[in-house]
Scaffold this active site. Structure first.
Site, PDB file in Angstrom:
ATOM      1  CE  LYS A   1     -13.043 -28.826 -14.385  1.00 58.04           C
ATOM      2  NZ  LYS A   1     -13.881 -28.483 -13.227  1.00 58.04           N
TER       3      LYS A   1
ATOM      4  CG  HIS B   1      -9.012 -25.890 -15.705  1.00 60.18           C
ATOM      5  ND1 HIS B   1      -9.197 -27.044 -16.435  1.00 60.18           N
ATOM      6  CD2 HIS B   1     -10.265 -25.435 -15.420  1.00 60.18           C
ATOM      7  CE1 HIS B   1     -10.486 -27.269 -16.585  1.00 60.18           C
ATOM      8  NE2 HIS B   1     -11.148 -26.319 -15.975  1.00 60.18           N
TER       9      HIS B   1
ATOM     10  CD  GLU C   1     -15.393 -18.978 -13.741  1.00 61.63           C
ATOM     11  OE1 GLU C   1     -16.273 -19.326 -14.536  1.00 61.63           O
ATOM     12  OE2 GLU C   1     -15.112 -19.610 -12.699  1.00 61.63           O
TER      13      GLU C   1
ATOM     14  NE  ARG D   1     -31.032 -41.257 -12.949  1.00 54.89           N
ATOM     15  CZ  ARG D   1     -30.790 -41.015 -11.656  1.00 54.89           C
ATOM     16  NH1 ARG D   1     -31.688 -40.365 -10.942  1.00 54.89           N
ATOM     17  NH2 ARG D   1     -29.651 -41.416 -11.103  1.00 54.89           N
TER      18      ARG D   1
ATOM     19  CG  HIS E   1     -12.960 -27.321 -20.657  1.00 51.73           C
ATOM     20  ND1 HIS E   1     -13.311 -27.548 -19.349  1.00 51.73           N
ATOM     21  CD2 HIS E   1     -12.927 -25.974 -20.811  1.00 51.73           C
ATOM     22  CE1 HIS E   1     -13.497 -26.398 -18.728  1.00 51.73           C
ATOM     23  NE2 HIS E   1     -13.259 -25.429 -19.581  1.00 51.73           N
TER      24      HIS E   1
ATOM     25  CG  ASP F   1     -14.509 -25.830 -10.352  1.00 49.83           C
ATOM     26  OD1 ASP F   1     -14.830 -26.885 -10.937  1.00 49.83           O
ATOM     27  OD2 ASP F   1     -14.923 -24.708 -10.702  1.00 49.83           O
TER      28      ASP F   1
ATOM     29  CE  LYS G   1     -10.747 -22.622 -22.667  1.00 45.78           C
ATOM     30  NZ  LYS G   1     -11.845 -22.183 -23.535  1.00 45.78           N
TER      31      LYS G   1
ATOM     32  CE  LYS H   1     -17.407 -20.565  -9.974  1.00 49.62           C
ATOM     33  NZ  LYS H   1     -17.438 -20.326 -11.438  1.00 49.62           N
TER      34      LYS H   1
END
Length: 528
Positions: free
Chosen positions: A186, A278, A254, A78, A216, A273, A220, A380
């Site tokens: 995703k 994953h 995390e 944009r 992703h 998530d 790895k 998290k």
């Protein structure tokens, strides 16, 4: 061209009966696989993912000689940008994020194929017409051979508008000798029904085998090494079953909060998530049977069999209060610094019931894994950042040592470390030096950094290259996505009717309910 080999032609043919010159054999791993000439159209090029991951990966691929000299990049956004302003933006992203040295000649070649198309919105029909003209111009001037890939790094809510107009504009119309591909980030829907709707949308513009869903984690090196460890070695595979394995723990922890991602995260939560994609993919790779080859279809078939066999029942009884746990980080201190609780994060509503920690106990109803629980957890603001798969073996049925000699011995464990310290650890029992028979756990450790001179490529380098090559083993197929949502949907629905998540202290390993989840089975979480 005359050959330098003096042997008669017949002898050469006998030496290589399939007529393959070993110096040009595409199976020779010394030869890099170089992507076809193509145009990569990136929707969402001004977003964080593109700036921090995708654009540096594209430069690194070019720097390594893995992109065609004709490769061209069209940015869609944009912004009121010229082509030159796009090049400045990509250069800044590449200089700050690329892992390979900056080479002006490589950059000049890459930058020559960059174009920008301004979209006032993703529903702007005139913009799609302009995009068609730019792609046609690149085909004519850059020799991209009509090959086109569309990278949709945009919120899923825009997929219907974008896919409909891409199809209407003729950008994906098939042409002889060229290909069309779509790459999707995703989340692949927010439940099973929406994932199927998304698949229908994308299926209207390209064939199923030309859809590349990016997880992703599958790019790895350490994730790919799960297959190498299991199927290239005879030492572990005979033990990789319910006769010897007590349980498996798969962790993605995390030590940070949600940061500025509240707009995304508060509508998703930890289970959607990372567990849906994953961690269930890691489960599939850990538990799958040996494929007949590393062909995408063969690997996919074995992963699908495992995911189709996953059950939520414990001892044949479905009680999600006993087999799941969820939590939400409170305010407190982490690393000696004060941190906000989830409900205090900017953009999070006071009535939010989104979880920042999720744990699920699963079983696999097949001969290899019957009765072996798989524990998945993600969260998290936990104690440290770590992603790993821990295969915990059963204890020996008999130990000829005195009880005091084995007091410091735990279960044998194989830990596949995905990040940040990539490698493999095996925990074994060994005698402590001295006159007494005393045993203690020791670790045998393999680390990527210490064992290989080659630097591992970033996951997005591998994934982007494979999408351009049309190589699909690292991309989950729609059937895998559908099976993953089959597993997770009942959990999400149960939590939606169960009130707010349980609070937990920042820097801990999650809520008390997560410890109770394993305690019911007489087990404890690993302190990674």
């Amino acid at each position: 061209m005359p050959t330098t080999d003096s042997a008669p032609a017949g002898q050469q043919a006998n030496a290589h009966p399939q007529g393959v010159n070993p110096l040009l054999d595409p199976r020779d791993l010394r030869l890099p696989r170089i992507a076809d000439p193509c145009v990569l159209v990136m929707f969402g090029i001004t977003g964080d993912l593109a700036r921090h991951k995708l654009l540096p990966a594209i430069y690194d691929l070019a720097s390594r000689g893995l992109l065609s000299p004709s490769f061209s990049l069209v940015g869609v956004g944009r912004r009121d940008w010229s082509d030159e302003e796009l090049r400045d933006y990509v250069e800044q992203a590449a200089r700050s994020g690329a892992r390979t040295p900056w080479r002006p000649a490589i950059w000049d070649q890459l930058a020559a194929g960059m174009r920008f198309v301004e979209f006032s919105s993703f529903e702007d029909d005139d913009a799609y017409a302009a995009l068609s003209r730019v792609v046609a111009e690149l085909d004519a001037t850059r020799g991209t051979a009509g090959n086109r890939a569309f990278y949709l790094s945009i919120p899923p809510g825009w997929f219907p508008a974008v896919t409909e107009r891409i199809a209407r504009s003729g950008l994906v119309d098939e042409a002889a000798g060229s290909w069309r591909r779509v790459v999707i980030e995703k989340p692949f829907g927010h439940d099973r029904a929406s994932a199927r709707e998304l698949d229908d949308l994308v299926g209207r513009i390209v064939r199923p085998d030309d859809v590349f869903r990016v997880d992703h984690y599958l790019g790895k090196e350490t994730v790919q090494n799960i297959l190498a460890l299991r199927f290239a070695n005879t030492m572990l595979e005979p033990l990789w079953n319910q006769r010897y394995v007590d349980h498996v723990q798969i962790t993605m922890a995390e030590d940070i909060g949600i940061g500025t991602r509240a707009g995304y995260y508060d509508t998703i939560g930890s289970a959607r998530d990372v567990i849906q994609n994953h961690l269930l993919q890691l489960l599939a790779l850990t538990a799958m049977e040996e494929p007949t080859s590393m062909d995408a279809a063969a690997v996919r078939a074995e992963k699908e069999k495992v995911l189709a066999s996953v059950v939520l029942e414990r001892d044949g009884v479905l009680d999600l209060d006993l087999t799941t746990a969820r939590g939400r980080y409170d305010s407190g201190f982490q690393g000696g610094l004060p941190v906000r609780g989830y409900l205090e994060e900017e953009g999070v509503g006071a009535d939010s019931r989104t979880e920042t920690y999720a744990a699920i106990r699963l079983e696999i109803a097949n001969r290899r894994w019957a009765g072996v629980p798989f524990y998945l957890r993600a969260g998290k603001r936990l104690s440290r950042r770590v992603t790993e798969v821990a295969v915990v073996f059963k204890r020996p049925p008999f130990l000829p040592f005195e009880a005091a000699a084995t007091a410091g011995v735990g279960a044998n464990t194989v830990v596949l470390r995905i990040q940040p310290d990539e490698g493999i650890t095996m925990r074994l029992a060994s005698k402590v030096p001295g006159t007494q028979m005393e045993l203690r756990d020791v670790s045998m450790d393999f680390g990527y950094g210490a064992s290989f001179n080659e630097e591992s490529p970033e996951a997005y380098e591998r994934l982007i290259l494979d999408a351009l090559l049309g190589d699909a083993p690292l991309f989950p197929h729609q059937r895998e996505v559908d099976l993953s949502w089959r597993i997770l949907d009942p959990v999400i629905e149960h939590w939606a009717a169960s009130g707010a998540p349980q609070g937990y202290r920042p820097g801990s390993w999650g809520p008390a309910s997560a410890r109770e989840l394993l305690a019911r089975d007489g087990r404890i979480w690993r302190r990674s």
